[in-house]
Motif scaffolding. Structure first.
Motif, short mmCIF file in Angstrom:
data_model
loop_
_atom_site.label_atom_id
_atom_site.label_comp_id
_atom_site.label_asym_id
_atom_site.label_seq_id
_atom_site.Cartn_x
_atom_site.Cartn_y
_atom_site.Cartn_z
N ALA A 34 -21.09 -15.97 -29.35
CA ALA A 34 -21.93 -14.77 -29.32
C ALA A 34 -22.85 -14.69 -30.53
O ALA A 34 -24.01 -14.26 -30.41
CB ALA A 34 -21.05 -13.54 -29.23
N ALA A 35 -22.36 -15.12 -31.70
CA ALA A 35 -23.13 -14.97 -32.93
C ALA A 35 -24.13 -16.09 -33.17
O ALA A 35 -25.14 -15.89 -33.85
CB ALA A 35 -22.17 -14.89 -34.12
N HIS A 36 -23.89 -17.29 -32.61
CA HIS A 36 -24.71 -18.44 -32.96
C HIS A 36 -25.36 -19.19 -31.80
O HIS A 36 -26.21 -20.05 -32.03
CB HIS A 36 -23.86 -19.45 -33.76
N ILE A 37 -24.95 -18.89 -30.56
CA ILE A 37 -25.47 -19.66 -29.42
C ILE A 37 -26.12 -18.76 -28.38
O ILE A 37 -27.29 -18.96 -28.02
CB ILE A 37 -24.35 -20.52 -28.79
N LYS A 38 -25.41 -17.77 -27.91
CA LYS A 38 -25.94 -16.86 -26.89
C LYS A 38 -27.23 -16.22 -27.42
O LYS A 38 -27.28 -15.76 -28.55
CB LYS A 38 -24.90 -15.78 -26.58
N ASN A 39 -28.26 -16.23 -26.62
CA ASN A 39 -29.57 -15.65 -26.94
C ASN A 39 -30.35 -16.42 -28.01
O ASN A 39 -31.39 -15.95 -28.45
CB ASN A 39 -29.43 -14.18 -27.36
N PHE A 40 -29.85 -17.58 -28.44
CA PHE A 40 -30.56 -18.39 -29.43
C PHE A 40 -31.17 -19.66 -28.83
O PHE A 40 -32.07 -20.25 -29.43
CB PHE A 40 -29.63 -18.80 -30.58
N TYR A 41 -30.67 -20.08 -27.68
CA TYR A 41 -31.13 -21.33 -27.05
C TYR A 41 -31.52 -21.07 -25.60
O TYR A 41 -30.98 -20.17 -24.96
CB TYR A 41 -30.02 -22.40 -27.11
N SER A 42 -32.43 -21.88 -25.10
CA SER A 42 -32.87 -21.79 -23.72
C SER A 42 -31.68 -22.03 -22.80
O SER A 42 -30.97 -23.03 -22.96
CB SER A 42 -33.97 -22.82 -23.46
N THR A 43 -31.47 -21.12 -21.86
CA THR A 43 -30.26 -21.12 -21.04
C THR A 43 -30.56 -21.34 -19.57
O THR A 43 -31.53 -20.78 -19.05
CB THR A 43 -29.52 -19.77 -21.19
N THR A 44 -29.73 -22.13 -18.91
CA THR A 44 -29.82 -22.31 -17.46
C THR A 44 -28.44 -22.04 -16.86
O THR A 44 -27.44 -22.57 -17.32
CB THR A 44 -30.23 -23.75 -17.11
N LYS A 45 -28.41 -21.20 -15.82
CA LYS A 45 -27.17 -20.95 -15.09
C LYS A 45 -27.03 -21.96 -13.97
O LYS A 45 -28.00 -22.18 -13.22
CB LYS A 45 -27.14 -19.53 -14.53
N HIS A 46 -25.86 -22.57 -13.84
CA HIS A 46 -25.66 -23.61 -12.84
C HIS A 46 -24.84 -23.16 -11.63
O HIS A 46 -24.98 -23.73 -10.57
CB HIS A 46 -25.00 -24.83 -13.48
N ARG A 47 -23.96 -22.20 -11.80
CA ARG A 47 -23.19 -21.69 -10.65
C ARG A 47 -22.59 -20.36 -10.96
O ARG A 47 -22.54 -19.92 -12.04
CB ARG A 47 -22.11 -22.68 -10.21
#
Length: 68
Positions: A55-68
């Motif tokens: 939550a502190a270092h990855i979520k909302n910091f990198y381009s995200t793709t949902k796969h399923r």
């Protein structure tokens, strides 16, 4: 790419390949995060609380793709 089960109340497994971090959640979703440095992956895997680190270092910091 190999998914490694992790001890977390939120994350169920983590994988990393060619700068892409894959995170599977207990809720059933699988997401990929692009251009994540290997150091961030290593820090996530060694964090005492993987969910908090995510939550502190990855979520909302990198381009995200949902796969399923």
């Amino acid at each position: 790419m190999n998914m490694i089960p992790v001890s977390s109340s939120n994350l169920s497994a983590v994988g990393y390949e060619n700068g892409t971090l894959y995170v599977s959640f207990h809720s059933g979703g699988l997401y990929s995060y692009a251009n994540v440095p290997e150091s961030v992956h290593k820090s996530l895997m060694s964090a005492g609380s993987k969910g908090s680190y995510f939550a502190a270092h990855i979520k909302n910091f990198y381009s995200t793709t949902k796969h399923r």
